[in-house]
Scaffold this active site. Structure first.
Site, PDB file in Angstrom:
ATOM      1  N   LYS A  18      78.051  91.116  -5.301  1.00  0.00           N
ATOM      2  CA  LYS A  18      76.631  91.064  -4.959  1.00  0.00           C
ATOM      3  C   LYS A  18      76.158  92.272  -4.120  1.00  0.00           C
ATOM      4  CE  LYS A  18      76.529  85.980  -5.098  1.00  0.00           C
ATOM      5  NZ  LYS A  18      76.001  84.757  -4.445  1.00  0.00           N
TER       6      LYS A  18
ATOM      7  N   TYR B 298      70.130  82.047 -12.523  1.00  0.00           N
ATOM      8  CA  TYR B 298      70.165  80.924 -11.584  1.00  0.00           C
ATOM      9  C   TYR B 298      69.243  79.787 -12.024  1.00  0.00           C
ATOM     10  CZ  TYR B 298      72.914  83.526  -8.095  1.00  0.00           C
ATOM     11  OH  TYR B 298      73.907  84.207  -7.419  1.00  0.00           O
TER      12      TYR B 298
ATOM     13  N   PHE C 213      66.280  77.046  -1.365  1.00  0.00           N
ATOM     14  CA  PHE C 213      66.965  78.291  -1.024  1.00  0.00           C
ATOM     15  C   PHE C 213      66.789  79.368  -2.081  1.00  0.00           C
ATOM     16  CE2 PHE C 213      70.548  75.869  -3.064  1.00  0.00           C
ATOM     17  CZ  PHE C 213      70.886  76.774  -4.057  1.00  0.00           C
TER      18      PHE C 213
ATOM     19  N   ARG D  27      87.487  81.492  -8.916  1.00  0.00           N
ATOM     20  CA  ARG D  27      86.781  80.589  -7.988  1.00  0.00           C
ATOM     21  C   ARG D  27      87.652  80.312  -6.757  1.00  0.00           C
ATOM     22  NH1 ARG D  27      81.316  79.419  -8.520  1.00  0.00           N
ATOM     23  NH2 ARG D  27      81.748  77.348  -7.691  1.00  0.00           N
TER      24      ARG D  27
ATOM     25  N   ARG E  97      85.467  85.287   0.514  1.00  0.00           N
ATOM     26  CA  ARG E  97      84.393  84.887   1.433  1.00  0.00           C
ATOM     27  C   ARG E  97      84.946  84.505   2.798  1.00  0.00           C
ATOM     28  NH1 ARG E  97      81.629  81.136  -3.194  1.00  0.00           N
ATOM     29  NH2 ARG E  97      80.182  82.647  -4.122  1.00  0.00           N
TER      30      ARG E  97
ATOM     31  N   ASN F  47      77.059  86.003   0.231  1.00  0.00           N
ATOM     32  CA  ASN F  47      78.465  85.573   0.169  1.00  0.00           C
ATOM     33  C   ASN F  47      79.284  86.409  -0.800  1.00  0.00           C
ATOM     34  OD1 ASN F  47      77.405  84.603  -2.172  1.00  0.00           O
ATOM     35  ND2 ASN F  47      77.929  82.457  -1.832  1.00  0.00           N
TER      36      ASN F  47
ATOM     37  N   HIS G 167      79.662  86.228  -6.964  1.00  0.00           N
ATOM     38  CA  HIS G 167      79.361  85.073  -7.813  1.00  0.00           C
ATOM     39  C   HIS G 167      80.385  85.057  -8.930  1.00  0.00           C
ATOM     40  CE1 HIS G 167      77.337  82.317 -10.574  1.00  0.00           C
ATOM     41  NE2 HIS G 167      77.721  83.168 -11.510  1.00  0.00           N
TER      42      HIS G 167
ATOM     43  N   GLU H 178      76.467  82.795 -19.067  1.00  0.00           N
ATOM     44  CA  GLU H 178      76.253  83.955 -18.199  1.00  0.00           C
ATOM     45  C   GLU H 178      76.698  85.255 -18.872  1.00  0.00           C
ATOM     46  OE1 GLU H 178      78.318  82.842 -14.613  1.00  0.00           O
ATOM     47  OE2 GLU H 178      76.831  81.315 -14.100  1.00  0.00           O
TER      48      GLU H 178
HETATM   49  P1  CMP Z   1      76.537  81.730  -6.109  1.00  0.00           P
HETATM   50  O1  CMP Z   1      77.968  81.428  -6.379  1.00  0.00           O
HETATM   51  O2  CMP Z   1      75.988  83.017  -6.622  1.00  0.00           O
HETATM   52  O3  CMP Z   1      75.672  80.519  -6.680  1.00  0.00           O
HETATM   53  C1  CMP Z   1      74.419  80.152  -6.142  1.00  0.00           C
HETATM   54  C2  CMP Z   1      74.096  80.947  -4.919  1.00  0.00           C
HETATM   55  O4  CMP Z   1      73.068  80.408  -4.141  1.00  0.00           O
HETATM   56  C3  CMP Z   1      75.309  80.935  -3.992  1.00  0.00           C
HETATM   57  O5  CMP Z   1      76.338  81.723  -4.533  1.00  0.00           O
HETATM   58  C4  CMP Z   1      74.686  81.422  -2.711  1.00  0.00           C
HETATM   59  O6  CMP Z   1      74.487  82.828  -2.705  1.00  0.00           O
HETATM   60  C5  CMP Z   1      73.330  80.733  -2.783  1.00  0.00           C
HETATM   61  N1  CMP Z   1      73.287  79.471  -2.053  1.00  0.00           N
HETATM   62  C6  CMP Z   1      73.851  78.299  -2.397  1.00  0.00           C
HETATM   63  N2  CMP Z   1      73.563  77.343  -1.501  1.00  0.00           N
HETATM   64  C7  CMP Z   1      72.767  77.942  -0.588  1.00  0.00           C
HETATM   65  C8  CMP Z   1      72.118  77.481   0.585  1.00  0.00           C
HETATM   66  N3  CMP Z   1      72.222  76.208   0.984  1.00  0.00           N
HETATM   67  N4  CMP Z   1      71.389  78.358   1.290  1.00  0.00           N
HETATM   68  C9  CMP Z   1      71.268  79.639   0.895  1.00  0.00           C
HETATM   69  N5  CMP Z   1      71.856  80.131  -0.221  1.00  0.00           N
HETATM   70  C10 CMP Z   1      72.600  79.290  -0.944  1.00  0.00           C
END
Ligand code: CMP
Length: 138
Positions: A13, A53, A61, A89, A106, A116, A119, A130
């Site tokens: 990211k 997404y 969020f 994962r 992470r 984080n 993805h 995807e």
């Molecule tokens: P990702 O694995 O890309 O999948 C969905 C993304 O949403 C996740 O990683 C985070 O970057 C974001 N995300 C998921 N839950 C939250 C949350 N509670 N608050 C903010 N960002 C979130």
């Protein structure tokens, strides 16, 4: 005996690229023995963010997540290998970097549940969806 090979869509990211962590994260995947089949530095636009997404677009969020994910270049990868979806994962750890286990990407390098770093597809069905979005020619 040959191992079953599958593919995953992985995004390193914008926070990882900004922080200079691209090499470290790629190195972890390579060290594990996974194969980088495609690698592109790209900036996600709003419509790709909404499609990628789709399951999150109505969540509270999502607007700041979209701003973050479109804020600069990210690295999009196709990774392949035995059980790659589950293996990646496990390597990236729990969504919230504050709670992710030490030893995971992470857990070692992130302190946020939004920014984080990585993805990765969470199932064969999401990988197929995807990969078609990000790498339609593959
Ligand atoms: P990702 O694995 O890309 O999948 C969905 C993304 O949403 C996740 O990683 C985070 O970057 C974001 N995300 C998921 N839950 C939250 C949350 N509670 N608050 C903010 N960002 C979130």
């Amino acid at each position: 005996m040959s191992s079953p090979t599958e593919r995953s869509l992985v995004l390193i990211k914008p926070d990882a690229v900004r922080r200079g962590l691209l090499g470290e994260i790629l190195s972890r995947f390579e060290g594990k023995g996974l194969v980088i089949e495609a690698l592109e530095l790209r900036t996600m636009d709003g419509s790709l963010a909404d499609a990628h997404y789709a399951e999150h677009v109505d969540k509270a969020f999502y607007p700041p997540l979209k701003d973050f994910m479109t804020s600069g270049p990210l690295a999009a990868l196709i990774l392949s290998g035995d059980s790659v979806i589950e293996v990646v994962r496990a390597m990236i750890g729990a969504t919230d970097g504050r709670k992710a286990a030490a030893g995971t990407i992470r857990g070692d390098l992130a302190l946020s549940n939004r920014e984080n770093l990585v993805h990765a597809s969470d199932s064969p069905e999401s990988a197929e969806r995807e990969l078609a979005l990000w790498f339609p020619k593959f």
